[in-house]
Design a protein around this motif. Structure first.
Motif, PDB file in Angstrom:
ATOM      1  N   TRP A   7       0.820  -1.207   0.000  1.00 37.42           N
ATOM      2  CA  TRP A   7       0.000   0.000   0.000  1.00 37.42           C
ATOM      3  C   TRP A   7       0.853   1.256   0.000  1.00 37.42           C
ATOM      4  O   TRP A   7       0.498   2.264  -0.631  1.00 37.42           O
ATOM      5  CB  TRP A   7      -0.936  -0.002   1.200  1.00 37.42           C
ATOM      6  CG  TRP A   7      -1.941   1.107   1.156  1.00 37.42           C
ATOM      7  CD1 TRP A   7      -2.034   2.169   1.986  1.00 37.42           C
ATOM      8  CD2 TRP A   7      -3.005   1.259   0.205  1.00 37.42           C
ATOM      9  NE1 TRP A   7      -3.084   2.982   1.632  1.00 37.42           N
ATOM     10  CE2 TRP A   7      -3.702   2.443   0.531  1.00 37.42           C
ATOM     11  CE3 TRP A   7      -3.432   0.498  -0.887  1.00 37.42           C
ATOM     12  CZ2 TRP A   7      -4.809   2.892  -0.191  1.00 37.42           C
ATOM     13  CZ3 TRP A   7      -4.538   0.943  -1.613  1.00 37.42           C
ATOM     14  CH2 TRP A   7      -5.206   2.120  -1.271  1.00 37.42           C
ATOM     15  N   ILE A   8       1.991   1.214   0.629  1.00 42.04           N
ATOM     16  CA  ILE A   8       2.908   2.348   0.578  1.00 42.04           C
ATOM     17  C   ILE A   8       3.408   2.556  -0.848  1.00 42.04           C
ATOM     18  O   ILE A   8       3.513   3.697  -1.329  1.00 42.04           O
ATOM     19  CB  ILE A   8       4.089   2.131   1.551  1.00 42.04           C
ATOM     20  CG1 ILE A   8       3.596   2.243   2.996  1.00 42.04           C
ATOM     21  CG2 ILE A   8       5.194   3.147   1.310  1.00 42.04           C
ATOM     22  CD1 ILE A   8       3.036   3.595   3.361  1.00 42.04           C
ATOM     23  N   ILE A   9       3.715   1.477  -1.535  1.00 40.82           N
ATOM     24  CA  ILE A   9       4.134   1.599  -2.934  1.00 40.82           C
ATOM     25  C   ILE A   9       3.000   2.179  -3.776  1.00 40.82           C
ATOM     26  O   ILE A   9       3.223   2.983  -4.695  1.00 40.82           O
ATOM     27  CB  ILE A   9       4.566   0.233  -3.491  1.00 40.82           C
ATOM     28  CG1 ILE A   9       5.818  -0.256  -2.753  1.00 40.82           C
ATOM     29  CG2 ILE A   9       4.837   0.305  -4.989  1.00 40.82           C
ATOM     30  CD1 ILE A   9       7.014   0.670  -2.897  1.00 40.82           C
ATOM     31  N   ASN A  10       1.774   1.798  -3.460  1.00 37.25           N
ATOM     32  CA  ASN A  10       0.629   2.359  -4.174  1.00 37.25           C
ATOM     33  C   ASN A  10       0.552   3.871  -3.974  1.00 37.25           C
ATOM     34  O   ASN A  10       0.348   4.630  -4.936  1.00 37.25           O
ATOM     35  CB  ASN A  10      -0.656   1.689  -3.692  1.00 37.25           C
ATOM     36  CG  ASN A  10      -1.895   2.266  -4.335  1.00 37.25           C
ATOM     37  OD1 ASN A  10      -2.494   3.209  -3.808  1.00 37.25           O
ATOM     38  ND2 ASN A  10      -2.284   1.714  -5.461  1.00 37.25           N
TER      39      ASN A  10
ATOM     40  N   LEU B 176       3.037   5.847  -3.089  1.00 36.59           N
ATOM     41  CA  LEU B 176       4.226   6.434  -3.695  1.00 36.59           C
ATOM     42  C   LEU B 176       4.087   6.531  -5.207  1.00 36.59           C
ATOM     43  O   LEU B 176       4.395   7.560  -5.819  1.00 36.59           O
ATOM     44  CB  LEU B 176       5.439   5.589  -3.302  1.00 36.59           C
ATOM     45  CG  LEU B 176       6.826   6.126  -3.613  1.00 36.59           C
ATOM     46  CD1 LEU B 176       7.816   5.622  -2.565  1.00 36.59           C
ATOM     47  CD2 LEU B 176       7.290   5.680  -4.997  1.00 36.59           C
ATOM     48  N   SER B 177       3.601   5.469  -5.840  1.00 37.19           N
ATOM     49  CA  SER B 177       3.475   5.469  -7.299  1.00 37.19           C
ATOM     50  C   SER B 177       2.403   6.444  -7.770  1.00 37.19           C
ATOM     51  O   SER B 177       2.528   7.042  -8.845  1.00 37.19           O
ATOM     52  CB  SER B 177       3.156   4.054  -7.798  1.00 37.19           C
ATOM     53  OG  SER B 177       1.876   3.633  -7.362  1.00 37.19           O
TER      54      SER B 177
ATOM     55  N   CYS C 224       4.396   5.182 -14.182  1.00 37.09           N
ATOM     56  CA  CYS C 224       4.613   5.432 -12.754  1.00 37.09           C
ATOM     57  C   CYS C 224       3.400   5.027 -11.929  1.00 37.09           C
ATOM     58  O   CYS C 224       3.530   4.372 -10.884  1.00 37.09           O
ATOM     59  CB  CYS C 224       4.926   6.909 -12.530  1.00 37.09           C
ATOM     60  SG  CYS C 224       6.517   7.453 -13.191  1.00 37.09           S
ATOM     61  N   THR C 225       2.224   5.403 -12.372  1.00 36.84           N
ATOM     62  CA  THR C 225       1.007   5.114 -11.604  1.00 36.84           C
ATOM     63  C   THR C 225       0.759   3.621 -11.502  1.00 36.84           C
ATOM     64  O   THR C 225       0.366   3.108 -10.442  1.00 36.84           O
ATOM     65  CB  THR C 225      -0.199   5.803 -12.246  1.00 36.84           C
ATOM     66  OG1 THR C 225       0.036   7.219 -12.308  1.00 36.84           O
ATOM     67  CG2 THR C 225      -1.469   5.532 -11.459  1.00 36.84           C
ATOM     68  N   TYR C 226       1.002   2.890 -12.573  1.00 35.14           N
ATOM     69  CA  TYR C 226       0.698   1.464 -12.588  1.00 35.14           C
ATOM     70  C   TYR C 226       1.708   0.636 -11.793  1.00 35.14           C
ATOM     71  O   TYR C 226       1.498  -0.561 -11.613  1.00 35.14           O
ATOM     72  CB  TYR C 226       0.608   0.961 -14.032  1.00 35.14           C
ATOM     73  CG  TYR C 226      -0.773   1.144 -14.620  1.00 35.14           C
ATOM     74  CD1 TYR C 226      -1.559   0.061 -14.962  1.00 35.14           C
ATOM     75  CD2 TYR C 226      -1.306   2.409 -14.811  1.00 35.14           C
ATOM     76  CE1 TYR C 226      -2.834   0.223 -15.488  1.00 35.14           C
ATOM     77  CE2 TYR C 226      -2.565   2.597 -15.323  1.00 35.14           C
ATOM     78  CZ  TYR C 226      -3.323   1.501 -15.662  1.00 35.14           C
ATOM     79  OH  TYR C 226      -4.591   1.678 -16.171  1.00 35.14           O
ATOM     80  N   ILE C 227       2.775   1.244 -11.319  1.00 34.05           N
ATOM     81  CA  ILE C 227       3.703   0.509 -10.456  1.00 34.05           C
ATOM     82  C   ILE C 227       3.015   0.095  -9.160  1.00 34.05           C
ATOM     83  O   ILE C 227       3.402  -0.885  -8.529  1.00 34.05           O
ATOM     84  CB  ILE C 227       4.955   1.365 -10.182  1.00 34.05           C
ATOM     85  CG1 ILE C 227       5.764   1.531 -11.472  1.00 34.05           C
ATOM     86  CG2 ILE C 227       5.833   0.750  -9.095  1.00 34.05           C
ATOM     87  CD1 ILE C 227       6.962   2.451 -11.344  1.00 34.05           C
ATOM     88  N   GLY C 228       1.983   0.806  -8.756  1.00 37.03           N
ATOM     89  CA  GLY C 228       1.244   0.438  -7.557  1.00 37.03           C
ATOM     90  C   GLY C 228      -0.157  -0.050  -7.841  1.00 37.03           C
ATOM     91  O   GLY C 228      -1.026  -0.052  -6.961  1.00 37.03           O
TER      92      GLY C 228
END
Length: 793
Positions: free
Chosen positions: A388-391, A393-394, A703-707
């Motif tokens: 969720w943090i990666i979400n 961040l991304s 970038c957005t889809y990384i999370g």
């Protein structure tokens, strides 16, 4: 003026429109170049937005079609009449307006609205007599412009007013009951601010061919099948009905009888008791796993929020790259135990203690619902799962990258947003300003050279426009009402804070609206510990101090309730503007006169806001205890307002301890800085080595889809990309004629048939109308665990 318009050939004519734009993505060896040797005009591959808009959708217009009929105004508000389910006390939440109060949420798209309104319209055409006074109720055949008018009104009414959640949280958690008049005017203001700003940007985000809005193409393709005459139209209509019927019947299996089809994973079947397999390959249930190599046969999840058959290949390729990176990053974060990730569920959106138990937020709050530092010290700071943090961040990466990417690659498309800011233009406006806006006849001058105009827009020039003064008046009224509401409700939000929020929303609409219009992918603007969450409440006890958000942004706009207002102003305004422009594009493609579209949107918005407020109070009065409970019932749930309030606590009261520089999650806000520079390497490489085709990638989407996979059902992702590349690459380049005629039409049929069946099943067997009736458990319906038979963690 109409006589000066030149006739535009239809998309089905043998002599297709001669498009003179440079085909920037068609170079020797390009993956989108056709391999066919018989590339006549009829078999030419569609290369750009203008090609698609003029070949897939009919450009023809019949000015005699009248949208101002009794049928249009009768059917248009039908969502209001359907909100109460006959014979029960259950609120029929057909739209997302109050989905947060139901355990079973139903999301209904434009396709559902179009099909239902089409059926009702045909019924009224058939059964209402056409003689005597009744001829005014049934003036003739139900036409395309009536249908477009109805859809736009329904869409405006169905859009959830975020301010309703603000009012609900105030009542549920703070026992604050705002004045009814102030509440309704707050809803009006929050909804219409976006309409006013978006309307003023029509010249940039609506009229050009570049602004394609791919998500509405299936709807317009379906309209052509419904309302055009001729052998070709009848053939297309048969294809639509066949696909619609087939998917309608099929959806009963994955949605009810055989839910294993939601996510068929060989790995889960081979190792049903392996936790690692479940995390990586599972995905048929919410927050189960990444769904790697799972195959989904349920169009409800494959299509989801975005139909894979319509998103352009460039955008799909960028999202696929982000998807691959997402799986790599999520697995690396979890198995390297970064942020203590292995102590918590692999995918979750909740707060946890370090030992992995769910964080009890009430233990850190005093009687005034303020975060008490002493209690925080006793309980310890909460943790988020690593995914969720990666979400978060991304998302920040994608938001920031949007600005830089569009300025580098699409500056010419957006140039009109700032080129007017010079003294000559301002003096010209002042000289021609007429405050008597009601006398504006809406006539527009037709340029001498119309070849550069979008063909659909060129056809619209014959109709009186809804002038900018109308949208400016809408903006001014909503802005004034918003200021009055702030002071009438004793808010401490200063007037300049309100102005800053509106300006932020206006800038965001330009960039995020352009990206959505071009790609069909919407970068989410939501509350997270960065720019948006700086607006969340700093609910701290010590001397009522306001904690500074990360990066020292917006430090003075904190208070428990003002944060909700800011979120409404920014997030809701941008969302409403995007929806306004999308619906206006439907009007442009359907040749619905601009003033009819304006009236439909205003009526729908105002009616929807009033009913939202009335139903909110009714629900809270009758279901208050259930909405405040942790578990809720099988019908009612307070999970969304609970989550909303929890976010205000964690990201407002604890923002400094969790997200500021040097703290555990410092990279979440710092990712804004990284996002701003992320597009630069792509642009520099393309400038010096253009053959590498770095212009083919959308950095914000990557970038957005990384999370992307941080929540929800992920077993459909592989099938989603398979369908996408099959349609937008193989079918479009190998069989371009079939692509033009049937791709978007089949997409409309799949969406329509699926949504009708899901709507029926939701109320018939899945509990939205009372008790649920799950299909008896068998091998293909594992009702006691994950449907794909992976280990339930």
């Amino acid at each position: 003026m109409a006589t000066s318009m030149e006739k535009i050939p239809s998309a089905t004519d043998k002599k297709s429109l001669d498009v003179k734009e440079e085909k920037s993505h068609c170079v020797k060896g390009d993956i989108e170049t056709s391999t066919r040797e018989d590339d006549t005009d009829e078999n030419a591959v569609l290369q750009n937005e203008r090609d698609i808009a003029t070949h897939v959708i009919s450009v023809d217009d019949d000015p005699s079609l009248n949208p101002w009929t009794f049928r249009a105004f009768f059917i248009g508000p039908w969502p209001f009449r359907l909100r109460w389910f006959p014979g029960s006390n259950l609120l029929l939440q057909t739209y997302a307006s109050f989905g947060w109060t139901l355990q079973q949420t139903i999301n209904v798209s434009l396709m559902f609205l179009a099909i239902i309104s089409y059926v009702i319209g045909l019924a009224m055409e058939t059964f209402i007599p056409r003689h005597g006074l009744l001829r005014y109720l049934n003036p003739g055949p139900f036409n395309k412009k009536e249908n477009a008018f109805i859809i736009i009104m329904c869409s405006a009414a169905a859009n959830s007013a975020l301010a309703t959640e603000v009012l609900a949280v105030q009542r549920l958690y703070y026992n604050i009951i705002p004045n009814a008049g102030s509440s309704i005017f707050l809803l009006f203001s929050s909804q219409l601010l976006g309409y006013g700003i978006g309307g003023l940007m029509r010249g940039i985000l609506l009229y050009p061919s570049k602004m394609l809005y791919p998500s509405v193409l299936p709807l317009l393709s379906m309209f052509d099948a419904f309302y055009r005459d001729g052998i070709e139209a009848r053939r297309r209509l048969k294809v639509f009905y066949f696909v619609f019927t087939a998917i309608f019947i099929w959806e009963m299996f994955p949605e009810w009888i055989f839910p294993l089809l939601t996510g068929l994973s060989i790995f889960c079947l081979a190792a049903p008791n392996n936790a690692a397999v479940s995390r990586v390959f599972g995905g048929s249930n919410g927050n189960e796993g990444l769904g790697l190599l799972s195959i989904c046969f349920d169009w409800q999840y494959i299509s989801g929020g975005i139909n894979p058959m319509v998103i352009p290949l460039k955008a799909q390729l960028s999202s696929f790259i982000g998807y691959i990176l997402c799986m790599v990053v999520f697995v690396a974060i979890f198995y390297n135990n970064i942020w203590e990730s292995q102590n918590f569920p692999f995918l979750s959106q909740l707060l946890f203690y370090e030992n992995g138990t769910i964080y009890n937020q009430t233990l850190i709050m005093n009687s005034n619902y303020e975060v008490d530092p002493t209690l925080v010290a006793e309980q310890g700071l909460p943790f988020y799962p690593g995914a969720w943090i990666i979400n978060l961040l991304s998302t920040n990466l994608g938001l920031a990258a949007t600005f830089t990417h569009l300025l580098l690659w699409n500056k010419d498309d957006l140039r009109a947003a700032w080129t007017w800011m010079n003294m000559d233009t301002l003096r010209s406006w002042r000289a021609n300003f007429d405050w008597k806006f009601w006398k504006h006849n809406g006539k527009r001058e037709v340029p001498a050279n119309t070849e550069d105009l979008d063909p659909h827009y060129r056809e619209m020039l014959k109709y009186p426009d809804a002038p900018n003064s109308w949208y400016l008046l809408t903006l001014a009224l909503s802005f004034t009402v918003g200021l009055v509401v702030i002071y009438e409700t004793n808010s401490t939000l200063p007037w300049w804070g309100f102005v800053i929020a509106v300006l932020l929303a206006a800038v965001s609409i330009l960039f995020f609206g352009a990206l959505y219009a071009i790609t069909g992918i919407n970068i989410p603007i939501r509350t997270n510990p960065g720019a948006d969450d700086c607006w969340l409440p700093a609910q701290r006890k010590s001397h009522g101090e306001h904690v500074l958000c990360p990066l020292q942004l917006c430090p003075y706009l904190y208070s428990r309730l003002d944060s909700h207002l800011i979120r409404v102003l920014v997030q809701n305004t941008v969302g409403q503007a995007s929806l306004l422009l999308r619906d206006l594009k439907i009007a442009q493609y359907a040749k619905l006169p601009p003033r009819a579209a304006f009236v439909a949107q205003i009526i729908g918005t105002l009616f929807g806001a009033v009913l939202n407020y009335v139903l909110m109070n009714s629900i809270i009065d009758s279901q208050r205890e259930i909405l405040l409970s942790v578990q809720g019932t099988n019908i009612w749930s307070g999970q969304q307002p609970q989550a909303y309030n929890s976010q205000a606590i964690a990201w407002g009261g604890l923002a400094h301890e969790l997200f500021s520089t040097g703290q555990r999650y410092q990279w979440v806000p710092l990712s804004y800085l990284i996002g701003l520079v992320a597009p630069l390497p792509f642009w520099i490489i393309h400038r010096y080595w253009p053959r590498l085709r770095m212009d083919y990638y959308y950095t914000p989407i990557i970038c957005t889809y990384i999370g992307w996979l941080a929540a929800g059902i992920n077993s459909s992702i592989l099938s989603y990309f398979a369908v996408s590349f099959l349609c937008q690459w193989w079918l479009r380049t190998r069989y371009p004629r079939w692509f033009v005629k049937y791709n978007y039409l089949v997409g409309a049929a799949l969406d329509g048939g699926t949504q009708i069946m899901v709507f029926i099943l939701t109320f018939a067997v899945q509990g939205a109308a009372g008790a649920s009736h799950l299909f008896p458990a068998w091998w293909g319906a594992n009702q006691g665990g994950n449907y794909d038979r992976c280990l339930y963690l």
